[in-house]
Enzyme design. Sequence first.
Site, PDB file in Angstrom:
ATOM      1  N   LYS A 198       3.850  -6.888  -1.379  1.00 50.43           N
ATOM      2  CA  LYS A 198       4.320  -7.555  -0.161  1.00 50.43           C
ATOM      3  C   LYS A 198       3.132  -8.002   0.693  1.00 50.43           C
ATOM      4  O   LYS A 198       3.055  -9.137   1.109  1.00 50.43           O
ATOM      5  CB  LYS A 198       5.226  -6.595   0.618  1.00 50.43           C
ATOM      6  CG  LYS A 198       5.751  -7.149   1.915  1.00 50.43           C
ATOM      7  CD  LYS A 198       6.730  -6.199   2.565  1.00 50.43           C
ATOM      8  CE  LYS A 198       7.086  -6.708   3.957  1.00 50.43           C
ATOM      9  NZ  LYS A 198       8.081  -5.882   4.620  1.00 50.43           N
ATOM     10  N   GLU A 204      -4.550   0.033  -4.315  1.00 45.16           N
ATOM     11  CA  GLU A 204      -4.278   0.299  -5.733  1.00 45.16           C
ATOM     12  C   GLU A 204      -3.994  -1.010  -6.477  1.00 45.16           C
ATOM     13  O   GLU A 204      -4.563  -1.287  -7.545  1.00 45.16           O
ATOM     14  CB  GLU A 204      -3.057   1.222  -5.880  1.00 45.16           C
ATOM     15  CG  GLU A 204      -3.244   2.619  -5.345  1.00 45.16           C
ATOM     16  CD  GLU A 204      -2.878   2.762  -3.866  1.00 45.16           C
ATOM     17  OE1 GLU A 204      -2.914   1.740  -3.133  1.00 45.16           O
ATOM     18  OE2 GLU A 204      -2.565   3.887  -3.456  1.00 45.16           O
ATOM     19  N   GLY A 259       9.591  -2.786   1.344  1.00 40.18           N
ATOM     20  CA  GLY A 259       9.179  -2.573  -0.047  1.00 40.18           C
ATOM     21  C   GLY A 259      10.219  -1.832  -0.875  1.00 40.18           C
ATOM     22  O   GLY A 259      10.546  -2.232  -1.994  1.00 40.18           O
ATOM     23  N   ARG A 260      10.765  -0.758  -0.320  1.00 43.09           N
ATOM     24  CA  ARG A 260      11.704   0.068  -1.103  1.00 43.09           C
ATOM     25  C   ARG A 260      13.083  -0.564  -1.247  1.00 43.09           C
ATOM     26  O   ARG A 260      13.949  -0.030  -1.931  1.00 43.09           O
ATOM     27  CB  ARG A 260      11.789   1.468  -0.483  1.00 43.09           C
ATOM     28  CG  ARG A 260      12.043   1.485   1.015  1.00 43.09           C
ATOM     29  CD  ARG A 260      11.671   2.827   1.629  1.00 43.09           C
ATOM     30  NE  ARG A 260      11.843   2.865   3.082  1.00 43.09           N
ATOM     31  CZ  ARG A 260      10.921   2.505   3.964  1.00 43.09           C
ATOM     32  NH1 ARG A 260       9.757   2.058   3.544  1.00 43.09           N
ATOM     33  NH2 ARG A 260      11.139   2.595   5.265  1.00 43.09           N
ATOM     34  N   GLU A 345      10.788   7.947   2.209  1.00 42.69           N
ATOM     35  CA  GLU A 345       9.976   7.043   3.029  1.00 42.69           C
ATOM     36  C   GLU A 345      10.822   6.482   4.185  1.00 42.69           C
ATOM     37  O   GLU A 345      10.291   6.141   5.240  1.00 42.69           O
ATOM     38  CB  GLU A 345       9.395   5.901   2.178  1.00 42.69           C
ATOM     39  CG  GLU A 345       8.267   5.151   2.867  1.00 42.69           C
ATOM     40  CD  GLU A 345       7.438   4.295   1.922  1.00 42.69           C
ATOM     41  OE1 GLU A 345       6.403   4.773   1.417  1.00 42.69           O
ATOM     42  OE2 GLU A 345       7.823   3.141   1.677  1.00 42.69           O
ATOM     43  N   HIS A 376      16.602  22.550 -19.130  1.00 40.76           N
ATOM     44  CA  HIS A 376      15.666  23.396 -19.868  1.00 40.76           C
ATOM     45  C   HIS A 376      14.347  23.575 -19.122  1.00 40.76           C
ATOM     46  O   HIS A 376      13.361  24.013 -19.705  1.00 40.76           O
ATOM     47  CB  HIS A 376      15.451  22.816 -21.266  1.00 40.76           C
ATOM     48  CG  HIS A 376      16.738  22.741 -22.027  1.00 40.76           C
ATOM     49  ND1 HIS A 376      17.253  23.804 -22.736  1.00 40.76           N
ATOM     50  CD2 HIS A 376      17.660  21.747 -22.110  1.00 40.76           C
ATOM     51  CE1 HIS A 376      18.417  23.461 -23.264  1.00 40.76           C
ATOM     52  NE2 HIS A 376      18.686  22.218 -22.893  1.00 40.76           N
ATOM     53  N   LYS A 496      -4.399   6.473   4.096  1.00 42.56           N
ATOM     54  CA  LYS A 496      -5.055   5.243   3.617  1.00 42.56           C
ATOM     55  C   LYS A 496      -6.353   5.009   4.382  1.00 42.56           C
ATOM     56  O   LYS A 496      -7.391   4.691   3.797  1.00 42.56           O
ATOM     57  CB  LYS A 496      -4.135   4.029   3.851  1.00 42.56           C
ATOM     58  CG  LYS A 496      -2.958   3.911   2.922  1.00 42.56           C
ATOM     59  CD  LYS A 496      -2.264   2.575   3.181  1.00 42.56           C
ATOM     60  CE  LYS A 496      -0.914   2.515   2.517  1.00 42.56           C
ATOM     61  NZ  LYS A 496      -0.152   1.322   2.861  1.00 42.56           N
TER      62      LYS A 496
HETATM   63  O1  F6P Z   1       2.119   2.866   1.253  1.00 43.20           O
HETATM   64  C1  F6P Z   1       3.484   2.690   1.273  1.00 43.20           C
HETATM   65  C2  F6P Z   1       3.855   1.253   1.050  1.00 43.20           C
HETATM   66  O2  F6P Z   1       3.586   0.505   2.180  1.00 43.20           O
HETATM   67  C3  F6P Z   1       5.301   1.122   0.640  1.00 43.20           C
HETATM   68  O3  F6P Z   1       6.163   1.086   1.695  1.00 43.20           O
HETATM   69  C4  F6P Z   1       5.269  -0.100  -0.188  1.00 43.20           C
HETATM   70  O4  F6P Z   1       6.400  -0.188  -1.013  1.00 43.20           O
HETATM   71  C5  F6P Z   1       3.991   0.106  -0.965  1.00 43.20           C
HETATM   72  O5  F6P Z   1       3.115   0.690  -0.026  1.00 43.20           O
HETATM   73  C6  F6P Z   1       3.397  -1.119  -1.570  1.00 43.20           C
HETATM   74  O6  F6P Z   1       3.087  -2.082  -0.600  1.00 43.20           O
HETATM   75  P1  F6P Z   1       2.778  -3.578  -1.012  1.00 43.20           P
HETATM   76  O7  F6P Z   1       3.991  -4.134  -1.658  1.00 43.20           O
HETATM   77  O8  F6P Z   1       2.442  -4.277   0.274  1.00 43.20           O
HETATM   78  O9  F6P Z   1       1.613  -3.565  -1.959  1.00 43.20           O
END
Ligand code: F6P
Length: 531
Positions: A198, A204, A259-260, A345, A376, A496
Amino acid sequence: MSERLTSQPLWLALTVQGAAIATYHLRDLFAADPDRFRHFSLRHDRLLLDFSKQRLNGETLNLLRKFAESRDWQGWIERMRRGEAINHTEGRAVEHTLLRAGDRAPADIRDVLARMERFCDDIHSGRWRGHGGERITDIVNIGIGGSDLGPRMAVRALSAFQQPDLRVHFVANLDGADLAGTLAGLNPRTTLFIVASKTFTTQETMTNARTARDWLLTAFGDPAAIAAHFAAASTNLDATAAFGIAPANVFPFRDSIGGRFSLWSAIGLPIALAIGFGNFRQLLAGARDMDEHFFTAPATDNLPLTLALLTLWNTCFLGTRSHGIYPYSHSLALLPDHLQQLEMESNGKRIDRDGMAVGHATNPVLWGAAGTNGQHSFFQLLHQGSEAVACDFIALARADFPLAGHHNGLLANCLAQSSALAFGLTADEVRAAGVTEALVPYRSFPGNQASTTLLLPELTPFTLGQLIALYEHKVFSLGVLWHLNAFDQWGVELGKQMASRLAPVLRGEAETTGLDASTRGLVEHLRANGA
Ligand code: F6P
């Protein structure tokens, strides 16, 4: 507001009710009402929600529904639908239901869907060619959190609908092991990356995307290759352009899509590629069906609101702080991961909409795994441990992979577990089975572990859409009941920021002064060991 929430008459009545119900065992509740299944189960379309194994009675349910009325849950739905900025800390509306509104969706959303459809058709038909002229055989989605978990879960869930000759992979972790392991089996000439973010700033995702771009450029030695091998789903079009992704390959969405809640948007592109666009539209249609149910069904029939009320009840009035999700469907194995982000979240918060600390528990710890595997590993604790865990069992009437003899056993285990957890086995029953007296305490099961069972007719794009939207609206409802903003996530920021300060320290480019003693000690050890 929340300080007052706990002193409201209905909250107090529910507290009294909780103390009363705590004196009953589920055995008592079932004995008192032979029609308990009918009284405590709901149907919508071909879904069945059985919550008769929850620790409540008719009076509890009436109180909970009155509490929902007092929180104006329908008014909050209207606010969301009118596009009010109910995500007030970010000044944003909450618009994920528009993404699946079909013909009623706004033009920009329909346009992106149409572009996604053409893109999928081009890939599936082989019209889309890699830079070397070859057909694309592998898609790698690079994203994390909401830009990974929902699509990853849905692609796995719908593997029975997988398009031929195309594999979809997911890379999320910053740990190079994730990307390296995926790339090891791939040919750059036939691989297409989707950078799903987003913000297009997430550490990452951007690190993985840059490494993937280097891998591609090393193979082709030509920057023009990026246009044929990279696409993006993002709201940040300046950043996608700066990365070098061709504007024609960028699929945008609105910043009002959290995002979620974003798998219905361009973030769902890997799903559409995996199952075909017609099936992706069915996924949207299933969610739309659940939206309409949630928006219009009264509290007495409303599945998402009922799930929310059950979690409110277990968490705030019975003291149950752990929530297990157990899909008896291997295809739904990643559902607990998706719901973990969706629920924790969203409502893992302690400050209410008025900036006040809440005076009650909020979202329980949510976790889980597919049955029967979980039986199990951790089910021992559910049966004989000291923790109350609210359980959601989810099962399919018909198997998606109908191998003879498998599904019957799977369903039998699902029903057996929820029944055993609810009713247990008393010492007398153990004795009656001839167990030696010394072993009776070990072989007894206390029971009284509450659960809900959700039965889907089968696992299709449509029913998966219903299922995911059911939990999304549960989360929305819980936010309303607790007076929380379920749509921001400030809690992820501190770590972060600290990580970005620590990276140069670990590289030896900045001093350890100012770090707490533990972090300093760990940094020094890592540096001394080659970090
Ligand atoms: O760190 C949490 C978050 O902001 C989530 O809410 C989101 O889904 C994820 O990081 C990834 O964010 P982006 O889509 O901006 O890379």
